[in-house]
Design an enzyme around this catalytic site. Sequence first.
Site, PDB file in Angstrom:
ATOM      1  N   ASN B 412       0.830  -1.198   0.000  1.00 26.87           N
ATOM      2  CA  ASN B 412       0.000   0.000   0.000  1.00 26.87           C
ATOM      3  C   ASN B 412       0.873   1.260   0.000  1.00 26.87           C
ATOM      4  O   ASN B 412       0.945   1.963  -1.007  1.00 26.87           O
ATOM      5  CB  ASN B 412      -0.952  -0.007   1.204  1.00 26.87           C
ATOM      6  CG  ASN B 412      -1.995   1.092   1.129  1.00 26.87           C
ATOM      7  OD1 ASN B 412      -1.889   2.005   0.326  1.00 26.87           O
ATOM      8  ND2 ASN B 412      -3.005   1.016   1.974  1.00 26.87           N
ATOM      9  N   ASP B 413       1.569   1.505   1.104  1.00 24.58           N
ATOM     10  CA  ASP B 413       2.362   2.738   1.202  1.00 24.58           C
ATOM     11  C   ASP B 413       3.395   2.864   0.080  1.00 24.58           C
ATOM     12  O   ASP B 413       3.696   3.968  -0.360  1.00 24.58           O
ATOM     13  CB  ASP B 413       3.086   2.797   2.556  1.00 24.58           C
ATOM     14  CG  ASP B 413       2.103   2.974   3.708  1.00 24.58           C
ATOM     15  OD1 ASP B 413       0.984   3.454   3.456  1.00 24.58           O
ATOM     16  OD2 ASP B 413       2.457   2.620   4.843  1.00 24.58           O
ATOM     17  N   VAL B 414       3.936   1.730  -0.386  1.00 27.11           N
ATOM     18  CA  VAL B 414       5.028   1.788  -1.362  1.00 27.11           C
ATOM     19  C   VAL B 414       4.563   2.180  -2.758  1.00 27.11           C
ATOM     20  O   VAL B 414       5.373   2.366  -3.658  1.00 27.11           O
ATOM     21  CB  VAL B 414       5.813   0.455  -1.442  1.00 27.11           C
ATOM     22  CG1 VAL B 414       6.465   0.136  -0.116  1.00 27.11           C
ATOM     23  CG2 VAL B 414       4.928  -0.687  -1.912  1.00 27.11           C
ATOM     24  N   ALA B 454       1.526   3.534   7.614  1.00 30.43           N
ATOM     25  CA  ALA B 454       1.612   4.961   7.871  1.00 30.43           C
ATOM     26  C   ALA B 454       0.246   5.581   8.128  1.00 30.43           C
ATOM     27  O   ALA B 454       0.155   6.719   8.568  1.00 30.43           O
ATOM     28  CB  ALA B 454       2.299   5.654   6.696  1.00 30.43           C
TER      29      ALA B 454
END
Lengths: 93, 485
Positions: B412-414, B454
């Site tokens: 997700n965050d990446v 995050a």
Amino acid sequence: MDFISILSIFVLACFVGYYVVWSVTPALHTPLMAVTNAISSVIIVGGLIAAAEAGSDVAKWLGLAAVVLASVNIFGGFAVTERMLAMYKKKDK
Amino acid sequence: MMSFLAPAADAAAHGGGTPAWAMLAYLIAGVFFILALRGLSSPATSRAGNRNGMIGMAIAVITTLVTHDIANIVEIGIAIFLGGIIGVTIARKIAMTAMPELVAGFHSLVGLAAVLVGWAAYLNPGAFGLLTGDGSIGAVSKIEMGLGIAIGAITFSGSVIAFAKLSGKMSGSPIMLPGRHVINLGVLGAIIVLTALFALAGPGDTMPLIVAVTVLAFVIGFLLIIPIGGADMPVVVSMLNSYSGWAAAAMGFTLGNTAMIITGALVGSSGAILSYIMCRAMNRSFISVIAGGFGADDSGGGKGEPREQRPYKQGSAADAAYMLEQAERVIIIPGYGMAVAQAQHALREMADVLEAKGVEVKYAIHPVAGRMPGHMNVLLAEASVEYDKVFELEDINSEFAQADVAFIIGANDVVNPAAKTDKSSPIYGMPVFDVDKAKQVFFIKRSMGGVGYAGVDNDVFYMDQTMMLLSDAKKMVEEIVKAMD
């Protein structure tokens, strides 16, 4: 060995370590950690000396305990690295 | 007081002069350890590298045994055998998803072994050739000994906490003590002062000082790691890797042993470099990771701001299968969620079917995908994904513009473009995959509710070319495979 000789080896080895580790492919960073774990157990040498030499019974038992712990690491570290590395295969079609 | 613990003077006859051939042998062992790491520059040479490591270790152990009394050889044999059995059993059984906690656990053993060796050297300095002319331990030796014990103890207690957090035996959320920076600096300062006093003290006064150094070092290792959250654990594991190396190096100084010094320097640099790579991949400074607190649950209203409902497209396995078959180039972006769902084998199967249909499939790995450096590569290798199809962030990021499908599974965050554009985002500055450049984006996610580590929304969900595949990752991939037949 005198302190300066030992320090020289240490400083040069740090540089060797720096360049060798940067050349490790990121795909193998987990095996790198496993194998560095295994080789840092070379501290077993200290345990063996304490266990082998006469002079202090307490030191002998501390040494033997260190030998057990380091052996777990040496055998476990090399074996798990071997197991991981065996899984990395190239396309052979 | 405690006379039974006092260093025995009659041992002074032993040790000291290590024969020249033995010093040479330790040097050769050190060279083998360098070759072991050198082998890891490519998977093709890596197994030979690992063998070199084993040879180096065998040389070091045999040399030590040959050059010392072997009165206790039976006990030593039993100790090695016992440790070996435990080590090999663990190594055979451990699941690849559990590698981070295994490595953390192993680090703790190195740390504890360093403490024990340091204490053994203190109690029987004659065996280690540490006695000076007047029958006491030299000041330099005592500093090295104190440092070795302190670093070993920090490695031990820090790794135990890291192990507990990674294996879920302890909550991954940070534990923040009030005034912890002051406490930590105070304890570190006390360790340094006590080590100096230990080095300067007369032979009769050293015992309470070294006990205090040992205890405080155990405490500081614990205090340093408890405020660090789960998301930062890759950095912590790398950092403890580095510490275990420095502990071995400090012991090498005490014993004047080149194999230990070379190894300690190698391992210390290795862990430091891996920590740096992990920090860079998360765009976090090393200091902010050490200060801790990232990923706290109790951060108040900051993250609780209501997310606006934005329209997104949801698709089925059949839709995804159809479009994947039509594609020419597919890039798969796996994240730790894939490993949690145990979807890697199903994913490999999907890639096999696609390749049989002439679709080019590549895997894109972010440095922080997984729980430790390189973890995702091992998980894919376990699922028999060939390593020449797996690419690092900087090597593949330019290829998204030519990709027909970016297939995001458990990450997700990446892939969050906010890292590039939104200065207020907690992940701003982190390098991310340019999935928005791909013609189609498939995003496998359990539901629209969850967010990454995050805790931020992701614009990729709402792009025109994105199709959300809301399901368990393994189930969804299996259904796609079925729909393609």
